[in-house]
Design a protein around this motif. Structure first.
Motif, short mmCIF file in Angstrom:
data_model
loop_
_atom_site.label_atom_id
_atom_site.label_comp_id
_atom_site.label_asym_id
_atom_site.label_seq_id
_atom_site.Cartn_x
_atom_site.Cartn_y
_atom_site.Cartn_z
N ASP A 253 64.54 85.61 32.44
CA ASP A 253 63.74 86.84 32.43
C ASP A 253 62.35 86.59 33.00
O ASP A 253 61.81 87.42 33.75
N TRP A 254 61.78 85.44 32.66
CA TRP A 254 60.45 85.08 33.18
C TRP A 254 60.51 84.85 34.68
O TRP A 254 59.64 85.30 35.43
N ASP B 59 62.48 86.18 36.82
CA ASP B 59 62.67 87.45 37.54
C ASP B 59 61.34 88.08 37.94
O ASP B 59 61.29 88.90 38.87
N LYS B 60 60.27 87.72 37.25
CA LYS B 60 58.96 88.33 37.49
C LYS B 60 58.09 87.52 38.44
O LYS B 60 56.95 87.91 38.72
N GLN B 61 58.62 86.37 38.92
CA GLN B 61 57.81 85.47 39.74
C GLN B 61 58.11 85.66 41.23
O GLN B 61 59.23 86.02 41.61
#
Length: 493
Positions: free
Chosen positions: A262-263, A265-267
């Protein structure tokens, strides 16, 4: 009743590093060659939760996985015994269970494939008139060193390689520098070296040696292993490159959403350095501190799989690695060994994960642009098949050889000037520089391009007609011929 497809048994030693490629090899035999595969797993009484998750993964439903009884070796070897000794004793003690299990099978396997520590089990294959193969989960260079070791003179080895620190010359292959040498070679008159020699001699008794590499990756070494004037005169058994054997995302023991993914996916694309030292790798307290400062000073995004530091033999955590692994959503370990305030200062760019993370998914994620790795061959294969460049940080076994190959021959990695060890520490400044070079600087462009070339080369080797596909097909054909011979023999009796 006539059996129409061969049944192949594979024996895996304790430890995720041995089990994962064996599972992948078994899966390949089933999918590619329509064989039936049974995996015998030797487990110890401290096997991790990850072992259970792995063998019960839906992706391995096509395999029959047999967990042999847990082996308690506490009354056989002392707590100070080396990891190699512990695994060797566990494998020896598991032979009776393996023999009785195979004997009780309704349809006995046509062939038995054993890994590096399972050569003693080849006698079981002989008892049941099965083909016997060795599977080396490492590379062809390591195979060449192992095969050639019995041909070395111990006195010369001691004087030139150990005392004078001259490179160890292997016909047709790259020499092994002293600083990259295997632990067994440091004492040619010790029990570890004698055990290594036995493995080298056992290799020649096999019907074939399967290796987790492919033709284009190690063409020079594979040519030497096939050349009678180089190594074939001592190797004798044919060598089959069948790799890369690496976990796919589907076969990783994680399902659904995960805090790390999930983390990620935001990078941004290829912006994250993934830091992990394998299923059992640990660092000293001082080195852990320097690594933390280096990551922070780089100001680059990172995922760091952290384990409490050990200020003694890094082997000690190998067999128990993963037990007590925590998901970061469930809680965190006591991070007193990290710089004060580190987690707060890096929370916008970094993610610290205790004990374990879903590595195949991480390396396959488009946000990952580099991998700081211990150079275990499994991790190396997973990195290459996903096109991820590496910072190599070898800890033990053949990892120093792997690091040299990756940096100097293949050009897909960089390494520190200071060789990481119990006596030396890689400073934060150099760590910062290496992270920058791999993830952010233009200087790393060539390395990133080269590893993507190898990714395509690996894919090509595995497709129908590729070099590794054809190598495994040869093994399958031998099993089919053996099965047919056995059936004809039974009909004529």
């Amino acid at each position: 009743m006539e059996i129409t497809k061969p049944r192949v048994a594979l024996l895996a030693s304790p430890g995720m590093g041995h089990l994962i490629p064996v599972l992948e090899l078994g899966k390949r035999l089933v999918i590619q060659n329509n064989h039936h595969a049974t995996i015998f797993v030797v487990a110890n009484d401290t096997s991790s939760e990850q072992l259970s998750k792995l063998v019960n993964s839906p992706d391995y439903d096509i395999l029959d996985i047999v967990l042999l009884p847990c082996i308690d070796i506490s009354g056989i070897v002392g707590t100070d015994a080396s990891l190699v000794t512990q695994i060797a004793v566990m494998m020896h003690e598991s032979i009776p269970a393996l023999r009785s299990t195979i004997s009780a099978m309704k349809y006995r396997p046509t062939a038995l494939i054993v890994d590096l520590f399972g050569t003693e089990a080849m006698a079981v294959a002989d008892e049941f008139e099965m083909l016997k193969y060795m599977f080396i989960a490492s590379n062809a260079w390591f195979v060449a060193v192992t095969i050639y070791a019995p041909a070395l003179d111990k006195k010369v080895l001691q004087e030139e390689h150990v005392n004078q620190k001259k490179p160890l010359k292997i016909p047709g292959c790259s020499a092994v520098r002293f600083e990259d040498t295997l632990e067994a070679f440091l004492d040619p008159y010790g029990p570890m070296y004698d055990g290594f020699l036995q493995v080298g001699m056992d290799m020649s008794k096999a019907d074939g040696i399967l290796v987790n590499t492919w033709e284009d990756l190690e063409s020079k070494t594979l040519a030497a292993l096939r050349d009678f004037n180089m190594l074939r005169r001592v190797a004798k058994a044919p060598v089959y490159p069948v790799g890369p054997l690496a976990r796919s995302v589907a076969s990783s023991p994680v399902s659904g959403s995960h805090v790390v993914l999930d983390w990620l996916d935001k990078q941004p694309h290829e912006s994250v350095i993934y830091v992990s030292f394998g299923s059992g790798g640990t660092l000293s307290s001082k080195q852990t501190m320097e690594l933390a400062w280096g990551l922070e000073q780089s100001k680059q995004r990172f995922i760091w799989v952290v384990r409490p530091p050990l200020d003694h033999d890094v082997f000690d955590s190998y067999l128990t690695a993963g037990s007590g692994a925590l998901n970061t959503a469930e809680g965190a370990l006591d991070y007193h060994y990290l710089p004060e305030g580190f987690l707060i200062r890096t929370r916008d760019v970094g993610l610290v994960v205790p004990m374990w993370a879903p590595q195949p998914e991480i390396l396959a994620h488009p946000s990952v642009g580099g991998f700081l790795t211990h150079c275990g061959w499994n991790s190396t294969m997973e990195s290459i098949v996903n096109g991820v460049p590496m910072i190599v940080w070898p800890l033990y076994a053949e990892q120093k050889m792997n690091a040299t190959m990756l940096t100097e021959e293949l050009g897909v990695a960089i390494r520190s000037k200071e060789v990481p060890s119990e006596k030396s520490v890689v400073g934060r400044g150099e760590i910062e520089m290496m992270v920058w070079r791999i993830v952010a600087e233009k200087q790393g462009h060539a390395i990133r391009n080269r590893v993507k070339e190898l990714k395509h080369s690996a894919q090509k080797a595995l497709i129908n007609g590729g070099s590794s596909y054809n190598s495994l097909s040869k093994i399958a054909h031998e099993c089919e011929n053996s099965l047919q011979f056995t059936q004809e023999k039974a009909e004529g009796a």
